[in-house]
Design a protein around this motif. Structure first.
Motif, PDB file in Angstrom:
ATOM      1  N   LYS A   1      57.975  83.527  38.864  1.00 32.12           N
ATOM      2  CA  LYS A   1      56.642  83.130  39.313  1.00 32.12           C
ATOM      3  C   LYS A   1      55.998  82.233  38.266  1.00 32.12           C
TER       4      LYS A   1
ATOM      5  N   ASN B   1      52.361  80.945  37.614  1.00 23.81           N
ATOM      6  CA  ASN B   1      51.014  81.219  38.079  1.00 23.81           C
ATOM      7  C   ASN B   1      50.011  80.257  37.448  1.00 23.81           C
TER       8      ASN B   1
ATOM      9  N   ARG C   1      46.866  80.397  38.677  1.00 27.06           N
ATOM     10  CA  ARG C   1      45.608  81.046  39.042  1.00 27.06           C
ATOM     11  C   ARG C   1      45.051  81.866  37.887  1.00 27.06           C
TER      12      ARG C   1
ATOM     13  N   ASN D   1      44.180  87.008  40.046  1.00 28.63           N
ATOM     14  CA  ASN D   1      44.615  86.872  41.436  1.00 28.63           C
ATOM     15  C   ASN D   1      43.714  85.933  42.225  1.00 28.63           C
TER      16      ASN D   1
ATOM     17  N   THR E   1      42.068  82.979  44.208  1.00 31.23           N
ATOM     18  CA  THR E   1      42.539  81.846  44.998  1.00 31.23           C
ATOM     19  C   THR E   1      41.596  80.664  44.847  1.00 31.23           C
TER      20      THR E   1
ATOM     21  N   PRO F   1      48.372  78.491  32.630  1.00 28.25           N
ATOM     22  CA  PRO F   1      49.660  78.589  33.317  1.00 28.25           C
ATOM     23  C   PRO F   1      50.605  79.571  32.633  1.00 28.25           C
ATOM     24  N   GLN F   2      51.199  80.422  33.433  1.00 29.57           N
ATOM     25  CA  GLN F   2      52.214  81.355  32.962  1.00 29.57           C
ATOM     26  C   GLN F   2      53.553  80.783  33.411  1.00 29.57           C
TER      27      GLN F   2
ATOM     28  N   ASN G   1      48.651  85.165  49.523  1.00 33.26           N
ATOM     29  CA  ASN G   1      49.851  85.724  48.908  1.00 33.26           C
ATOM     30  C   ASN G   1      51.092  85.159  49.588  1.00 33.26           C
TER      31      ASN G   1
ATOM     32  N   GLN H   1      54.133  85.764  48.398  1.00 35.97           N
ATOM     33  CA  GLN H   1      55.260  86.531  47.856  1.00 35.97           C
ATOM     34  C   GLN H   1      56.349  86.797  48.887  1.00 35.97           C
TER      35      GLN H   1
ATOM     36  N   VAL I   1      55.466  79.013  42.937  1.00 34.32           N
ATOM     37  CA  VAL I   1      54.266  78.497  42.278  1.00 34.32           C
ATOM     38  C   VAL I   1      53.041  79.038  43.019  1.00 34.32           C
ATOM     39  N   TRP I   2      52.141  79.665  42.268  1.00 31.08           N
ATOM     40  CA  TRP I   2      50.876  80.137  42.815  1.00 31.08           C
ATOM     41  C   TRP I   2      49.782  79.230  42.287  1.00 31.08           C
ATOM     42  N   TRP I   3      49.062  78.569  43.169  1.00 29.87           N
ATOM     43  CA  TRP I   3      47.934  77.723  42.767  1.00 29.87           C
ATOM     44  C   TRP I   3      46.722  78.135  43.599  1.00 29.87           C
TER      45      TRP I   3
END
Length: 173
Positions: A3, A5, A7, A10, A12, A18-19, A38, A40, A60-62
């Motif tokens: 992942k 991230n 964000r 959590n 939105t 950035p991780q 989500n 996932q 990628v979570w943005w």
């Protein structure tokens, strides 16, 4: 599946630091679209099916948004997410809806990828043509595939109403 991230927690809506996971030589980056809280389950399913072809699958979570009326604001976050993602993007990229703008902004910021797959792209249909916003950006991909559907009601109605233009994911370039 790994992942990446962008964000803050959590959220939105807000960006965090950035991780960034370490990846092998041929990762597959997956970038979700607008109004996704989500991704996932979708990312896990794609990783299960495609993982044998890649050294890593990276979701990628943005901060796209969780509010259906916030498309204008999410476009600005997509542009920022692309710039933040650019230093780590490589290998192959599969993006969906407004996530395609994230991917294109990353290429515009200098990221280089092997394959770029734009599925139901919520960007203007002229944007990847020469002389347009992403015309030069797509040169940073060895291959570009535009997956479109003339039957996509969201792109046909909501996108056209919001942007007063046709979406790449509806008509193609």
């Amino acid at each position: 599946m790994k992942k990446l991230n962008l964000r803050w927690g959590n959220s939105t809506i807000f960006f965090g630091t950035p991780q960034v996971p370490e990846t092998g030589d041929t990762p597959l980056f997956l970038i979700h679209g607008y109004n996704v809280v989500n991704a996932q389950n979708a990312y896990d399913e794609i990783a299960k099916r495609m993982g044998r072809y890649y050294t890593d699958v990276v979701g990628v979570w943005w901060p796209g948004s969780e509010f259906s009326w916030a498309f204008w604001l999410a476009r600005h976050r997509a542009a920022k997410a692309g710039k933040l993602l650019a230093p780590w993007l490589k290998g192959d990229v599969e993006a969906h809806s407004l996530g395609c703008m994230v991917a294109l902004e990353a290429l515009l910021a200098g990221a280089k990828v092997r394959n770029l797959i734009l599925a139901a792209a919520a960007v203007d249909n002229e944007s990847i043509l020469k002389g347009r916003r992403y015309g030069d950006a797509i040169r940073n991909a060895e291959r570009v595939l535009v997956a479109r559907s003339m039957h996509d009601n969201v792109l046909r109605t909501a996108y056209r109403f919001a942007r007063l233009d046709n979406a790449l994911g509806l008509t193609g370039p």
